[in-house]
Scaffold this active site. Sequence first.
Site, mmCIF file in Angstrom:
data_model
loop_
_atom_site.group_PDB
_atom_site.id
_atom_site.type_symbol
_atom_site.label_atom_id
_atom_site.label_comp_id
_atom_site.label_asym_id
_atom_site.label_seq_id
_atom_site.Cartn_x
_atom_site.Cartn_y
_atom_site.Cartn_z
ATOM 1 N N GLU A 164 -41.737 -37.700 19.846
ATOM 2 C CA GLU A 164 -41.402 -36.598 19.083
ATOM 3 C C GLU A 164 -40.014 -36.006 19.317
ATOM 4 O OE1 GLU A 164 -43.639 -37.405 17.040
ATOM 5 O OE2 GLU A 164 -44.539 -35.526 16.949
ATOM 6 N N THR B 13 -37.220 -30.507 8.302
ATOM 7 C CA THR B 13 -37.696 -29.856 9.445
ATOM 8 C C THR B 13 -36.587 -29.062 10.048
ATOM 9 O OG1 THR B 13 -38.958 -31.871 10.025
ATOM 10 C CG2 THR B 13 -38.982 -30.190 11.637
HETATM 11 P P1 ADP Z 1 -43.683 -34.994 9.485
HETATM 12 O O1 ADP Z 1 -44.510 -34.600 10.849
HETATM 13 O O2 ADP Z 1 -43.325 -33.781 8.951
HETATM 14 O O3 ADP Z 1 -44.582 -35.764 8.776
HETATM 15 P P2 ADP Z 1 -42.352 -36.534 11.198
HETATM 16 O O4 ADP Z 1 -42.648 -35.799 12.681
HETATM 17 O O5 ADP Z 1 -43.062 -37.725 10.961
HETATM 18 O O6 ADP Z 1 -42.438 -35.657 10.025
HETATM 19 O O7 ADP Z 1 -40.775 -36.861 11.305
HETATM 20 C C1 ADP Z 1 -40.268 -38.230 10.643
HETATM 21 C C2 ADP Z 1 -39.146 -38.593 11.343
HETATM 22 O O8 ADP Z 1 -39.138 -39.392 12.365
HETATM 23 C C3 ADP Z 1 -38.149 -39.194 10.356
HETATM 24 O O9 ADP Z 1 -36.606 -38.706 10.648
HETATM 25 C C4 ADP Z 1 -38.286 -40.649 10.700
HETATM 26 O O10 ADP Z 1 -36.968 -41.158 10.335
HETATM 27 C C5 ADP Z 1 -38.276 -40.728 12.291
HETATM 28 N N1 ADP Z 1 -39.259 -41.696 12.765
HETATM 29 C C6 ADP Z 1 -38.822 -42.714 13.525
HETATM 30 N N2 ADP Z 1 -39.829 -43.552 13.788
HETATM 31 C C7 ADP Z 1 -40.756 -43.104 13.039
HETATM 32 C C8 ADP Z 1 -42.092 -43.869 12.728
HETATM 33 N N3 ADP Z 1 -42.475 -45.111 13.428
HETATM 34 N N4 ADP Z 1 -42.768 -43.297 12.124
HETATM 35 C C9 ADP Z 1 -42.651 -42.235 11.154
HETATM 36 N N5 ADP Z 1 -41.426 -41.486 11.503
HETATM 37 C C10 ADP Z 1 -40.450 -42.194 12.383
#
Ligand code: ADP
Length: 307
Positions: A128, A181
Site C-alpha cells: 500500500e 488519490t
Molecule cells: P483504489 O483503492 O482507489 O482502487 P489503489 O489503492 O488500487 O486505488 O491504487 C492503485 C495504484 O496502485 C495505481 O497507481 C497502480 O498503478 C498501483 N498498483 C501497483 N500494483 C498494483 C496491483 N497489482 N494492482 C492494482 N494497483 C497496483
Amino acid sequence: MNEIKIFCPATIANVSCGFDVLGVALDAVGDEMTVRKTPEKGIRITKLEGQDLPTATLKNVAGVAGLALLEKSDYDGGFEMEIYKKIKAGSGIGSSAASSAGAVWAMNELLGKPFTTQELVKFAMEGERLASGVAHADNVAPALFGGFTLVRSCAPLDIIPIPSPRELYATIIHPQIEVKTSDSRKILKTNITLKEGIQQWGNVGGLVAGLFTDDYELIGRSLVDHIVEPIRSILIPAFDKVKSKAVASGALGCGISGSGPSIFAFSKGEEIAEKVAQAMREVYQNIGIDYEIHVSKINPLGIKILE
Ligand code: ADP
C-alpha cells in the site's frame, strides 16, 4: 502444496464516520491470483491480465508486499505470481490492496502459515505504501481478516475484526471518471472542531455497536460522516443525488468508498440492495455518465482458496 489459486476481495475503506479506520470486505467483486513456489529466490510476476499495470517486482504492490514477507521468513526459495485483475485500479474499492494482501496470504499458506494475520497485514501495508505513498491498513485488513475491521491503532498495529449482520449487503457504483488519490487527499482539512470530533466518534461507536448487535437501524443512524464526506464529495459527480436516491430506496446509509469516486450504500437484504442499485444507476444514466455497479454480500472470510 506448491501452488495455490485464490480469490482476493475488493474492499470498502473509509466507511463513513470510520475514515481511515473502518473497512469491509466484499464478496461479489475481486481479483484472482495464482502463486507458486520456485527454487529461485525472490518474487516474479509472470502474468498480469485485466489491467495495464507494471509487472516489475518493485513496481507492483504484490511484489513489494511479498518481498516484505520474504525478508522476515527463513524460506530460501522464491515465488511466482499470476495476477488476474478484475478490480479497476483507482476505483476506490481496494484494487492495490487485493494484490498486496493476496500475495502475502498465498505465500503464508504455501509456507505452512508461519505468520499471523496481523503480521500479514504489516507486510501487505508495504504494498500500500507503494500504491499511495502511505502504508495504510484500512483496505488490506478487511481483505485479510474478512468482514469489517477496525484499525484501532497503526503504531503499534492493532486490528480489531468486527462481526457483521448476515443480511447486510453493499451496493457500490463506480462512475467512470478519474479522481486522483493525491487530489482527494490534498483537499482534506487538517483540523477539526471539538463539536465535529464528538459527532464523529459518537457515530463510530454507534456503527461498531450496531454491527456487533445486528441492529440495522443503529447501523443506518451511525453511517454519517460530518468531516470528510462534505469535502470529498465535491469531486464525485452527482454525489448528493446518488446518496439521496439510495436512501429513499431503502438503503441504511451511503457514503464514499475509499477516496472515491466509487460510492457505497449498505442495505438490509439483497432485494433492497438491488433496488438501491437501480436508483443509483438511474442517476448516472440521466446525466450520461458511464458506471459500473456491484451488489455484494459482506464477505466474512476475506481471501479464499479457489478450487
Ligand atoms: P483504489 O483503492 O482507489 O482502487 P489503489 O489503492 O488500487 O486505488 O491504487 C492503485 C495504484 O496502485 C495505481 O497507481 C497502480 O498503478 C498501483 N498498483 C501497483 N500494483 C498494483 C496491483 N497489482 N494492482 C492494482 N494497483 C497496483
